[in-house]
Motif scaffolding. Structure first.
Motif, PDB file in Angstrom:
ATOM      1  N   THR A 254      -6.441  12.680   2.573  1.00 44.38           N
ATOM      2  CA  THR A 254      -5.376  11.685   2.800  1.00 44.38           C
ATOM      3  C   THR A 254      -5.889  10.372   2.237  1.00 44.38           C
ATOM      4  O   THR A 254      -7.021   9.977   2.515  1.00 44.38           O
ATOM      5  CB  THR A 254      -5.104  11.504   4.303  1.00 44.38           C
ATOM      6  N   VAL A 255      -5.043   9.709   1.469  1.00 48.03           N
ATOM      7  CA  VAL A 255      -5.500   8.534   0.730  1.00 48.03           C
ATOM      8  C   VAL A 255      -4.530   7.384   0.937  1.00 48.03           C
ATOM      9  O   VAL A 255      -3.311   7.582   0.967  1.00 48.03           O
ATOM     10  CB  VAL A 255      -5.616   8.924  -0.766  1.00 48.03           C
ATOM     11  N   VAL A 256      -5.083   6.157   1.113  1.00 52.58           N
ATOM     12  CA  VAL A 256      -4.245   4.952   1.168  1.00 52.58           C
ATOM     13  C   VAL A 256      -4.692   4.063   0.026  1.00 52.58           C
ATOM     14  O   VAL A 256      -5.863   3.668  -0.037  1.00 52.58           O
ATOM     15  CB  VAL A 256      -4.447   4.205   2.500  1.00 52.58           C
ATOM     16  N   VAL A 257      -3.779   3.757  -0.886  1.00 56.07           N
ATOM     17  CA  VAL A 257      -4.106   2.926  -2.046  1.00 56.07           C
ATOM     18  C   VAL A 257      -3.521   1.534  -1.834  1.00 56.07           C
ATOM     19  O   VAL A 257      -2.306   1.386  -1.647  1.00 56.07           O
ATOM     20  CB  VAL A 257      -3.523   3.552  -3.328  1.00 56.07           C
ATOM     21  N   TYR A 258      -4.375   0.504  -1.806  1.00 52.84           N
ATOM     22  CA  TYR A 258      -3.932  -0.881  -1.584  1.00 52.84           C
ATOM     23  C   TYR A 258      -3.847  -1.615  -2.903  1.00 52.84           C
ATOM     24  O   TYR A 258      -4.690  -1.452  -3.789  1.00 52.84           O
ATOM     25  CB  TYR A 258      -4.925  -1.621  -0.681  1.00 52.84           C
ATOM     26  N   ASP A 259      -2.880  -2.525  -2.993  1.00 56.00           N
ATOM     27  CA  ASP A 259      -2.723  -3.352  -4.190  1.00 56.00           C
ATOM     28  C   ASP A 259      -3.661  -4.547  -4.105  1.00 56.00           C
ATOM     29  O   ASP A 259      -4.283  -4.796  -3.062  1.00 56.00           O
ATOM     30  CB  ASP A 259      -1.253  -3.811  -4.263  1.00 56.00           C
ATOM     31  N   ASN A 260      -3.728  -5.366  -5.183  1.00 57.90           N
ATOM     32  CA  ASN A 260      -4.572  -6.571  -5.222  1.00 57.90           C
ATOM     33  C   ASN A 260      -5.988  -6.271  -4.772  1.00 57.90           C
ATOM     34  O   ASN A 260      -6.534  -6.938  -3.892  1.00 57.90           O
ATOM     35  CB  ASN A 260      -4.003  -7.683  -4.312  1.00 57.90           C
ATOM     36  N   GLY A 261      -6.582  -5.232  -5.310  1.00 56.35           N
ATOM     37  CA  GLY A 261      -7.917  -4.851  -4.874  1.00 56.35           C
ATOM     38  C   GLY A 261      -8.960  -5.118  -5.937  1.00 56.35           C
ATOM     39  O   GLY A 261      -8.674  -5.671  -7.004  1.00 56.35           O
TER      40      GLY A 261
ATOM     41  N   PHE B 190       0.841  -1.193   0.000  1.00 58.73           N
ATOM     42  CA  PHE B 190       0.000   0.000   0.000  1.00 58.73           C
ATOM     43  C   PHE B 190       0.878   1.246   0.000  1.00 58.73           C
ATOM     44  O   PHE B 190       2.073   1.181   0.271  1.00 58.73           O
ATOM     45  CB  PHE B 190      -0.963   0.007   1.183  1.00 58.73           C
ATOM     46  N   SER B 191       0.247   2.363  -0.306  1.00 62.25           N
ATOM     47  CA  SER B 191       0.989   3.626  -0.354  1.00 62.25           C
ATOM     48  C   SER B 191       0.061   4.752   0.084  1.00 62.25           C
ATOM     49  O   SER B 191      -1.107   4.784  -0.290  1.00 62.25           O
ATOM     50  CB  SER B 191       1.499   3.837  -1.779  1.00 62.25           C
TER      51      SER B 191
END
Lengths: 241, 339
Positions: free
Chosen positions: B225-232, B212-213
């Motif tokens: 503020t944003v959190v972007v997760y992979d494999n979504g 995540f980033s």
């Protein structure tokens, strides 16, 4: 009718003192300024330009790309997106239809118009015999673009005062001006000449379909403008730009 | 005036000579009006055009003036060169020429241009191909007006500055020797590549091993503020509420998806955002900027450059303009009343 001659280009941003001066002397100082530094360049949202592999680009495009690497880019406006559904002409038309900043309403009217066009064309399509089915255009975006293109005037009139008298001089129009006039005529026509009960999307779809077939009041207005320009041909040499 | 009066009298004279009969009332008849009545509209012909005759006339006037100057200095008019003219002017006006319009404008640059053109003519005379080395336009820029004023210690107008830049660009297109190159380099500066400025943070991994980033974005008065997760699966949650409920307007949801659609990653990431301040459109813009910045960690350098050129990574500086005193709004003035 066009406004008068082209104005001088806008000067760069002014200081706080200049802004204070401007509040008291609004006519004497330049107003057009932007929050961006003048070195900022417009963003390019179209995805196809970025998907081309490096080898296929021509020399010019490579140079442009290298140049862009050092230029800061402005932020993309909220009405623009890289999806296939965002069309710059449609956005411009929606903005022109908007009243009082109510973009939600304008956008819903626009989508209802396109839906109405599609419905009417589908009705025609299903009623038509087999051989005519190919000629009927069902894509509302194609109809929209073609209708606006048909409404664009080629030549316009500009008021020039010479020797105390004002003449209407025929003048070639820029592309942006042509597009603006076509859209403006369409919107004014739909707002003024309709039944009390008829809604905007219905009237707009009617006008667009008529313009697509080169008939209707807006095409007529374009032709009158052309005729007036032809009639005033004698004054064409008054133009100096 | 006198011509008209003369013509009238002549008419009167001719008339009375021609009349056979008795005295008749002398009527004054003007043939045509004078130039004083027919005022010429000087502005109507447009700005002064640099025709061949105009240039020739100017050259003749210059040569005539040169001969006069030579006479004044007591030198031979035939062999009076540019250096002699400069020395004569320095002698006659020891404090320099005060009037701006009397001074020669951009003399050095014009001389360099003429030299470069002469050099090119020489090359074409010798039938050599015009060599023009490709100067890299991307890495350099011209000095700004303020920097040029500092260098020359003299105030410039915008017009002068633009003319100077145009001359320099024309000089760049011609092949010229080393002296001219050095002269041009005096007025140009290096520009750093834009995309190297920002630092891209590396990916972090949470307990399940999902990458995540996090990043932040602003627009007008909104902060996101944003959190972007992979494999979504493309699920987006804003302030604990699903995106369809938080942003009922289609335009805002389009803006949220813009960075993902641009990078072809529409159903591949999950997003959890917190946003505060501003209205619906500015909140959407803030989330868009934050998600674009977060996606930089997942994506190659070239794609970040593409994102930057599409305008996804720039903070939008536009804010609401302040209302001014004496006006109703930022730009709108009060209704003008004649009395």
């Amino acid at each position: 009718m066009l406004p008068a001659r082209p104005k001088a280009p806008p000067r760069p941003r002014e200081s706080r003192a200049g802004r204070r001066l401007r509040a008291w002397l609004p006519r004497l100082t330049q107003v057009r300024w932007s929050r961006y530094n003048p070195s900022f360049v417009e963003p390019e949202v179209n995805r196809e330009l970025y998907q081309k592999p490096w080898e296929e680009l021509s020399e010019e495009e490579k140079k442009k790309f290298e140049l862009k690497a050092v230029q800061p880019v402005k932020a993309a406006p909220p009405s623009v997106s890289s999806s296939v559904f965002s069309d710059p002409m449609v956005s411009k038309f929606t903005n022109m239809m908007m009243k009082g900043g109510n973009k939600v309403l304008a956008r819903s009217l626009m989508s209802q118009t396109l839906e109405a066009i599609k419905r009417k064309q589908l009705e025609k399509y299903h009623k038509a015999p087999e051989d005519e089915k190919d000629t009927i255009e069902c894509n509302p975006y194609v109809i929209f673009h073609q209708a606006l293109k048909n409404c664009q005037p080629i030549i316009g009139l500009s008021s020039i005062t010479k020797g105390g008298k004002t003449y209407q001089v025929p003048v070639p129009l820029k592309d942006s001006r042509k597009r603006f006039l076509a859209m403006k005529w369409l919107i004014t026509e739909c707002r003024e000449n309709k039944n009390r009960r008829m809604l905007m999307p219905e009237k707009l779809s009617l006008e667009l379909l008529q313009a697509f077939n080169n008939e209707g009041p807006i095409i007529k207005k374009k032709h009158t403008l052309h005729k007036m320009a032809e009639a005033n041909r004698a004054y064409a040499h008054f133009r100096w730009w | 005036m006198a011509a008209a009066v003369g013509r009238v009298l002549r008419l009167g004279g001719r008339w009375s000579a021609a009349a056979p009969g008795g005295p008749r009332a002398q009527t004054l008849r003007l043939i045509y009006t004078t130039t004083a009545v027919q005022r010429k509209n000087v502005g109507a012909s447009g700005p002064e055009k640099y025709t061949e005759e105009f240039i020739k006339k100017q050259i003749e006037e210059f040569n005539l003036g040169k001969r006069h100057l030579a006479n004044m200095m007591g030198e031979d008019p035939e062999t009076f060169t540019q250096e002699d003219i400069d020395r004569a002017i320095a002698y006659l006006f020891p404090s320099g020429l005060f009037d701006r319009q009397a001074r020669p404008m951009m003399k050095e640059t014009y001389e360099k241009l003429l030299n470069a053109q002469k050099y090119q003519d020489q090359l074409t005379a010798q039938d050599l191909p015009p060599q023009k080395e490709e100067r890299n336009l991307a890495g350099s820029r011209w000095l700004t007006k303020i920097e040029l004023e500092e260098m020359l210690l003299e105030k410039l107008s915008d017009d002068d500055y633009s003319r100077f830049i145009r001359l320099l660009e024309k000089l760049m297109t011609l092949p010229c020797g080393d002296i001219e190159e050095k002269y041009i380099q005096k007025f140009s500066k290096e520009v750093p590549v834009q995309s190297e400025k920002a630092v891209i943070e590396p990916l972090k991994y949470d307990e399940q091993g999902v990458a995540f980033s996090t990043s932040e974005g602003t627009r007008k008065t909104s902060r996101a503020t944003v959190v972007v997760y992979d494999n979504g699966t493309g699920k987006i949650t804003v302030n604990g509420i699903d995106v369809l409920h938080y942003f009922p307007v289609l335009q805002d949801r389009e803006q949220l998806l813009f960075p993902f659609q641009f990078l072809d990653r529409v159903g591949k990431h999950d997003m959890v955002c917190t946003v505060s301040g501003g209205g619906r459109s500015s909140q959407a813009g803030a989330i868009r900027l934050a998600s674009a910045k977060a996606l930089r960690s997942f994506v190659t350098e070239k794609e970040t450059e593409f994102m930057r050129q599409a305008g996804l990574l720039t903070v939008d500086p536009r804010v609401k303009e302040r209302k001014k005193p004496g006006q109703e709004g930022a730009r709108r003035k009060f209704t003008w009343k004649k009395r």
